[in-house]
Design a protein around this motif. Structure first.
Motif, PDB file in Angstrom:
ATOM      1  N   VAL A 190     -30.849 -48.404 -26.199  1.00 34.39           N
ATOM      2  CA  VAL A 190     -30.941 -49.717 -25.147  1.00 34.39           C
ATOM      3  C   VAL A 190     -29.561 -49.938 -24.550  1.00 34.39           C
ATOM      4  CG1 VAL A 190     -31.357 -52.171 -25.272  1.00 34.39           C
ATOM      5  CG2 VAL A 190     -32.839 -50.652 -26.451  1.00 34.39           C
ATOM      6  N   PRO A 191     -28.453 -49.856 -25.317  1.00 37.35           N
ATOM      7  CA  PRO A 191     -27.221 -50.156 -24.788  1.00 37.35           C
ATOM      8  C   PRO A 191     -26.964 -49.075 -23.287  1.00 37.35           C
ATOM      9  CG  PRO A 191     -26.760 -50.200 -27.000  1.00 37.35           C
ATOM     10  CD  PRO A 191     -28.324 -49.537 -26.585  1.00 37.35           C
ATOM     11  N   ILE A 192     -27.353 -48.149 -23.408  1.00 45.59           N
ATOM     12  CA  ILE A 192     -26.961 -47.203 -22.387  1.00 45.59           C
ATOM     13  C   ILE A 192     -28.131 -47.293 -21.144  1.00 45.59           C
ATOM     14  CG2 ILE A 192     -25.586 -45.794 -23.560  1.00 45.59           C
ATOM     15  CD1 ILE A 192     -27.674 -43.574 -23.948  1.00 45.59           C
ATOM     16  N   VAL A 193     -29.071 -48.176 -21.261  1.00 41.22           N
ATOM     17  CA  VAL A 193     -30.312 -47.765 -20.383  1.00 41.22           C
ATOM     18  C   VAL A 193     -29.814 -47.900 -18.927  1.00 41.22           C
ATOM     19  CG1 VAL A 193     -32.346 -49.116 -19.258  1.00 41.22           C
ATOM     20  CG2 VAL A 193     -32.096 -48.541 -21.872  1.00 41.22           C
ATOM     21  N   PRO A 194     -28.790 -49.027 -18.430  1.00 40.92           N
ATOM     22  CA  PRO A 194     -28.172 -49.200 -17.104  1.00 40.92           C
ATOM     23  C   PRO A 194     -27.513 -47.805 -16.772  1.00 40.92           C
ATOM     24  CG  PRO A 194     -27.642 -50.976 -18.346  1.00 40.92           C
ATOM     25  CD  PRO A 194     -28.236 -50.093 -19.459  1.00 40.92           C
ATOM     26  N   GLN A 195     -27.136 -46.960 -17.720  1.00 43.54           N
ATOM     27  CA  GLN A 195     -26.389 -45.769 -16.987  1.00 43.54           C
ATOM     28  C   GLN A 195     -27.077 -44.500 -17.367  1.00 43.54           C
ATOM     29  OE1 GLN A 195     -24.795 -47.960 -19.740  1.00 43.54           O
ATOM     30  NE2 GLN A 195     -23.960 -48.958 -18.313  1.00 43.54           N
ATOM     31  N   LEU A 196     -28.280 -44.700 -17.589  1.00 49.58           N
ATOM     32  CA  LEU A 196     -29.340 -43.558 -17.893  1.00 49.58           C
ATOM     33  C   LEU A 196     -29.251 -42.534 -16.665  1.00 49.58           C
ATOM     34  CD1 LEU A 196     -31.938 -44.454 -20.813  1.00 49.58           C
ATOM     35  CD2 LEU A 196     -29.937 -42.801 -20.865  1.00 49.58           C
ATOM     36  N   PRO A 197     -29.629 -43.338 -15.702  1.00 54.07           N
ATOM     37  CA  PRO A 197     -29.923 -42.491 -14.350  1.00 54.07           C
ATOM     38  C   PRO A 197     -28.974 -41.678 -14.079  1.00 54.07           C
ATOM     39  CG  PRO A 197     -30.907 -44.775 -14.174  1.00 54.07           C
ATOM     40  CD  PRO A 197     -30.227 -44.870 -15.312  1.00 54.07           C
ATOM     41  N   GLN A 198     -27.475 -42.033 -14.362  1.00 56.35           N
ATOM     42  CA  GLN A 198     -26.571 -41.512 -13.915  1.00 56.35           C
ATOM     43  C   GLN A 198     -26.031 -40.162 -14.965  1.00 56.35           C
ATOM     44  OE1 GLN A 198     -22.876 -43.694 -13.611  1.00 56.35           O
ATOM     45  NE2 GLN A 198     -21.438 -41.846 -13.470  1.00 56.35           N
ATOM     46  N   LEU A 199     -26.338 -40.717 -16.153  1.00 54.95           N
ATOM     47  CA  LEU A 199     -26.133 -39.985 -17.291  1.00 54.95           C
ATOM     48  C   LEU A 199     -27.012 -38.497 -17.224  1.00 54.95           C
ATOM     49  CD1 LEU A 199     -25.785 -42.322 -20.313  1.00 54.95           C
ATOM     50  CD2 LEU A 199     -23.792 -40.698 -18.903  1.00 54.95           C
TER      51      LEU A 199
ATOM     52  N   SER B  85     -28.945 -37.826 -14.458  1.00 53.66           N
ATOM     53  CA  SER B  85     -29.046 -37.308 -13.109  1.00 53.66           C
ATOM     54  C   SER B  85     -30.510 -37.308 -12.445  1.00 53.66           C
ATOM     55  CB  SER B  85     -28.605 -35.537 -12.739  1.00 53.66           C
ATOM     56  OG  SER B  85     -27.141 -35.528 -13.281  1.00 53.66           O
ATOM     57  N   THR B  86     -30.931 -38.776 -12.913  1.00 52.23           N
ATOM     58  CA  THR B  86     -32.305 -38.795 -12.048  1.00 52.23           C
ATOM     59  C   THR B  86     -32.387 -40.274 -11.533  1.00 52.23           C
ATOM     60  OG1 THR B  86     -34.569 -38.803 -12.886  1.00 52.23           O
ATOM     61  CG2 THR B  86     -32.957 -39.676 -14.543  1.00 52.23           C
ATOM     62  N   THR B  87     -33.604 -40.689 -11.496  1.00 55.34           N
ATOM     63  CA  THR B  87     -33.853 -41.982 -10.915  1.00 55.34           C
ATOM     64  C   THR B  87     -34.017 -42.999 -12.061  1.00 55.34           C
ATOM     65  OG1 THR B  87     -36.023 -41.637 -10.804  1.00 55.34           O
ATOM     66  CG2 THR B  87     -35.049 -41.045  -8.875  1.00 55.34           C
ATOM     67  N   SER B  88     -33.845 -44.542 -11.736  1.00 56.78           N
ATOM     68  CA  SER B  88     -34.138 -45.520 -12.744  1.00 56.78           C
ATOM     69  C   SER B  88     -35.543 -45.230 -13.392  1.00 56.78           C
ATOM     70  CB  SER B  88     -33.790 -46.639 -12.180  1.00 56.78           C
ATOM     71  OG  SER B  88     -32.396 -46.754 -11.726  1.00 56.78           O
ATOM     72  N   ALA B  89     -36.484 -45.104 -12.257  1.00 56.66           N
ATOM     73  CA  ALA B  89     -37.828 -45.167 -12.867  1.00 56.66           C
ATOM     74  C   ALA B  89     -38.198 -43.882 -13.686  1.00 56.66           C
ATOM     75  CB  ALA B  89     -38.982 -44.848 -11.543  1.00 56.66           C
ATOM     76  N   THR B  90     -37.529 -42.838 -13.425  1.00 67.28           N
ATOM     77  CA  THR B  90     -37.638 -41.583 -14.415  1.00 67.28           C
ATOM     78  C   THR B  90     -36.993 -41.777 -15.511  1.00 67.28           C
ATOM     79  OG1 THR B  90     -37.802 -40.360 -12.452  1.00 67.28           O
ATOM     80  CG2 THR B  90     -37.649 -39.066 -14.328  1.00 67.28           C
ATOM     81  N   ALA B  91     -35.661 -42.319 -15.504  1.00 65.15           N
ATOM     82  CA  ALA B  91     -35.097 -42.557 -16.755  1.00 65.15           C
ATOM     83  C   ALA B  91     -35.458 -43.593 -17.845  1.00 65.15           C
ATOM     84  CB  ALA B  91     -33.522 -42.997 -16.455  1.00 65.15           C
ATOM     85  N   SER B  92     -36.336 -44.324 -17.313  1.00 64.23           N
ATOM     86  CA  SER B  92     -37.099 -45.474 -18.403  1.00 64.23           C
ATOM     87  C   SER B  92     -38.133 -44.468 -19.306  1.00 64.23           C
ATOM     88  CB  SER B  92     -37.950 -46.495 -17.416  1.00 64.23           C
ATOM     89  OG  SER B  92     -38.915 -45.790 -16.725  1.00 64.23           O
ATOM     90  N   TRP B  93     -38.402 -43.368 -19.029  1.00 68.94           N
ATOM     91  CA  TRP B  93     -39.344 -42.614 -19.724  1.00 68.94           C
ATOM     92  C   TRP B  93     -38.688 -42.417 -21.110  1.00 68.94           C
ATOM     93  CZ3 TRP B  93     -44.558 -42.003 -19.500  1.00 68.94           C
ATOM     94  CH2 TRP B  93     -44.971 -42.298 -18.299  1.00 68.94           C
ATOM     95  N   VAL B  94     -37.310 -42.393 -21.176  1.00 74.12           N
ATOM     96  CA  VAL B  94     -36.537 -42.161 -22.283  1.00 74.12           C
ATOM     97  C   VAL B  94     -36.811 -43.221 -23.534  1.00 74.12           C
ATOM     98  CG1 VAL B  94     -34.298 -41.994 -23.388  1.00 74.12           C
ATOM     99  CG2 VAL B  94     -34.586 -41.104 -21.165  1.00 74.12           C
ATOM    100  N   ILE B  95     -37.120 -44.311 -22.948  1.00 68.88           N
ATOM    101  CA  ILE B  95     -37.764 -45.469 -23.834  1.00 68.88           C
ATOM    102  C   ILE B  95     -39.363 -45.255 -24.073  1.00 68.88           C
ATOM    103  CG2 ILE B  95     -38.026 -48.029 -24.349  1.00 68.88           C
ATOM    104  CD1 ILE B  95     -35.333 -47.282 -24.369  1.00 68.88           C
TER     105      ILE B  95
ATOM    106  N   LEU C 144     -36.030 -36.079 -23.076  1.00 65.68           N
ATOM    107  CA  LEU C 144     -37.388 -36.892 -23.396  1.00 65.68           C
ATOM    108  C   LEU C 144     -38.202 -36.196 -24.535  1.00 65.68           C
ATOM    109  CD1 LEU C 144     -38.782 -37.005 -19.712  1.00 65.68           C
ATOM    110  CD2 LEU C 144     -37.848 -38.941 -21.268  1.00 65.68           C
ATOM    111  N   VAL C 145     -38.040 -34.899 -24.704  1.00 64.19           N
ATOM    112  CA  VAL C 145     -38.669 -34.344 -26.005  1.00 64.19           C
ATOM    113  C   VAL C 145     -37.967 -34.749 -27.187  1.00 64.19           C
ATOM    114  CG1 VAL C 145     -39.056 -32.084 -27.126  1.00 64.19           C
ATOM    115  CG2 VAL C 145     -39.417 -32.290 -24.454  1.00 64.19           C
ATOM    116  N   GLY C 146     -36.779 -34.874 -27.321  1.00 67.07           N
ATOM    117  CA  GLY C 146     -36.010 -35.276 -28.292  1.00 67.07           C
ATOM    118  C   GLY C 146     -36.317 -36.852 -28.692  1.00 67.07           C
ATOM    119  N   ARG C 147     -36.483 -37.544 -27.616  1.00 64.52           N
ATOM    120  CA  ARG C 147     -36.640 -38.864 -28.078  1.00 64.52           C
ATOM    121  C   ARG C 147     -38.517 -39.160 -28.523  1.00 64.52           C
ATOM    122  NH1 ARG C 147     -34.440 -43.126 -29.335  1.00 64.52           N
ATOM    123  NH2 ARG C 147     -35.556 -44.471 -27.712  1.00 64.52           N
TER     124      ARG C 147
END
Length: 587
Positions: A43-52, A54-64, A115-118
């Motif tokens: 949760v603390p790194i959600v805003p940085q996930l797209p940059q970390l 290298s993807t879009t915000s919508a795709t990065a939200s799949w980490v959650i 994504l697999v790890g999460r």
């Protein structure tokens, strides 16, 4: 998996001393805490996930989302497998997957491996219902209540403590350290469970319901995708409506299938009983109430002061402000057990819901300082601890011992649906009313208060439903009290009947309505004849005559019989009556 026929009875702990109850509670609760912590780890790194990544915000939200979906699918499956092949064995497997998933996330910055790890981390949420069931099979009655209360509360404690812990790690190290820490904690938990926790001797046997697992997985994935992604996709979009439609069709088909199969993944006939159904339904609004504060208050604390209501705190300070939530939950666990012991778990649940509703109501006015938010979230934590600790206790009083892991898994799933709903509702309400501040949009004060009022309303709704929850006696106490000689100075108290519960079914799986169960003593004397309920269930009181023989009979069908041994309070499998057609095929 081959049909094992009669239930297995395996003593994996034979030849070694039983662990101390306090050690069992500590180990299992710590494992539950680690599993719950992984749910909020990123949760603390959600805003940085797209940059970390290298993807879009919508795709990065799949980490959650990946963690949420995997946990929802795995929880009922792991519960059923635990009842069949051993709860400790399945718990070790889930912790192993947590460690593998954590290491996978820690060594990569690529989207797909993360994504697999999460998803693998999400499977570990099954540790909570498995741990609760192991406690029931391992702990003495006097320690069971406090152990279950603490284990159940770890779902909330992990979220409450996970945010500040993750914020501290991100402040002092690279984001990959989050996963190294999670992997190390998971590995430590796996080792402790392997060394200290004995395997349960209670097994249900039977075949694993693969069709039921597939149907439930499709239905849950469709449902949770619609709930968790609806705000992002649009509530009337084809993707959201399609996911919801698939969920409805799959779950209806799954329910019809489960009613016909001999060894269902989820025993729907058992779970539609009022004593089981209502606590599971209550778990959804309780999950909403628990998680709403964790969604709303961080946005208030981190919003810029220029907004007129934000407190402008850093991520770390905001996390520490919310830390009392988890700490109070942990401290309240013995209080929950004490209340449940004296007045019953239903009373503990109702007190907790009153506290949650009152705290959210007061929270609409106490939003102007960090200490006020900290106080409100702490009181909410006290209410959640009381409610969460009571729910599994209510359910385990109403289900057979051979179905506790599956029943607790379903209850944990209901709470997960509640937390997902909380996120979706908060996203809709908070995005509907925003104010521009320094080039960004932040939720308005009115939107924040509206979300808190919705959470209070959910607590009130759950409180009203709880009035219809039946208050059942604790079967664990009845079993333990059987055969114990009273001490000379002990007060004489009327002993509760040591009931034996079970079900009688036709060979095609339908309840054997009209059947009767006859109790025969060890000397051949008939003790009692009990009619079977319309759903096939019965409760027989053999009194002091144990072991006894239970014989189920119905005109036109072959009777079925089973021996009941001392200490057995539920039948491991239904008594199945063969119909004339089945008899002819056998001959």
């Amino acid at each position: 998996m081959p049909n094992t026929g009669a239930p297995e009875s395996v003593d994996a702990a034979a030849g070694r001393a039983a662990p101390r109850p306090a050690l069992v509670v500590s180990v299992l609760s710590s494992v539950g805490l680690v599993a719950a912590l992984c749910m909020t780890l990123v949760v603390p790194i959600v805003p940085q996930l797209p940059q970390l990544l290298s993807t879009t915000s919508a795709t990065a939200s799949w980490v959650i989302t990946a963690t949420l979906l995997a946990g929802a699918v795995a929880t009922p499956i792991a519960g059923r497998l635990g009842d069949m092949i051993g709860k400790r064995r399945v718990l070790l497997a889930t912790l192993g997957l947590l460690v593998v998933g954590s290491v996978l996330c820690a060594v990569t910055s690529e989207l797909v491996p993360v994504l697999v790890g999460r998803a693998l981390q999400g499977v570990a949420v099954s540790a909570v219902p498995l741990g609760i069931s192991l406690m029931r099979d391992t702990l003495p009655p006097e320690r069971l209540g406090s152990g279950i209360a603490l284990m159940s509360a770890t779902l909330g404690i992990g979220g409450g403590l996970g945010l500040p812990l993750a914020a501290v790690i991100v402040e002092i190290a690279d984001w990959h350290a989050l996963f190294w820490v999670a992997g190390a904690l998971g590995l430590a938990g796996l080792a402790l469970v392997a060394v200290i926790i004995p395997e349960s001797t209670t097994r249900s046997g039977g075949r694993f319901d693969t069709g039921g697992a597939v149907g439930l997985s499709i239905g849950l994935i469709g449902l949770l995708l619609a709930v968790s992604k609806g705000a992002e996709w649009g509530w009337t979009s084809a993707a959201t409506l399609g996911s919801a439609g698939v969920a409805v069709v799959a779950l209806v088909g799954w329910a019809l299938y489960e009613l016909r199969v001999r060894d269902p993944l989820v025993d729907l006939r058992l779970n539609v009983r009022r004593a089981v159904l209502l606590p599971n339904l209550i778990s959804i609004p309780v999950g909403v109430a628990m998680f709403t504060g964790m969604v709303v208050f961080p946005q208030l604390l981190s919003a810029p002061v220029a907004s007129g209501h934000g407190l402008g705190l850093s991520l770390l300070v905001a996390g520490l402000t919310l830390a009392p939530n988890g700490l109070v939950m942990m401290a309240m666990s013995p209080v929950t057990a004490r209340i449940s012991t004296i007045w019953g778990p239903r009373t503990s649940l109702q007190i907790g819901l009153v506290i949650i509703a009152g705290a959210y109501g007061a929270g609409t006015m106490l939003l102007s300082a960090a200490w006020q938010v900290s106080l409100v979230i702490a009181v909410i934590g006290a209410g959640v601890a009381l409610a969460y600790g009571a729910l599994p206790a209510l359910i385990m009083r109403a289900v057979p011992t051979t179905r506790t892991a599956a029943a607790n898994g379903l209850n944990t799933l209901m709470r997960s649906i509640g937390t997902s709903t909380a996120s979706a509702v908060a996203a809709v309400v908070l995005s509907a009313s925003t104010v521009p501040v320094e080039g960004t949009l932040v939720p308005s004060l009115a939107a924040l208060r509206t979300t808190l009022i919705i959470a209070a309303g959910c607590a009130v709704l759950a409180l009203l439903v709880s009035l219809a929850v039946p208050s059942l006696p604790d079967p664990a106490r009845h079993v333990e009290s059987f055969g114990d000689a009273p001490s000379d100075d002990a007060p004489e108290v009327p002993a509760a009947p040591a009931l034996v519960r079970g079900r009688v079914l036709h060979d095609h799986g339908a309840p054997a309505t009209g059947a009767r169960v006859t109790l025969v003593g060890h000397d051949g004397r008939q003790l009692a004849v009990i009619p079977v309920d319309p759903d096939g269930g019965f409760a027989a009181d053999p009194g002091a005559e144990r072991p006894v023989l239970l014989i189920a009979g119905l005109a036109g069908a072959r009777p079925a019989a089973v021996h009941v041994v001392p200490g057995q309070d539920t039948l491991d499998r239904p008594l199945v009556l063969a119909t004339p057609g089945e008899l002819m095929r056998e001959s």
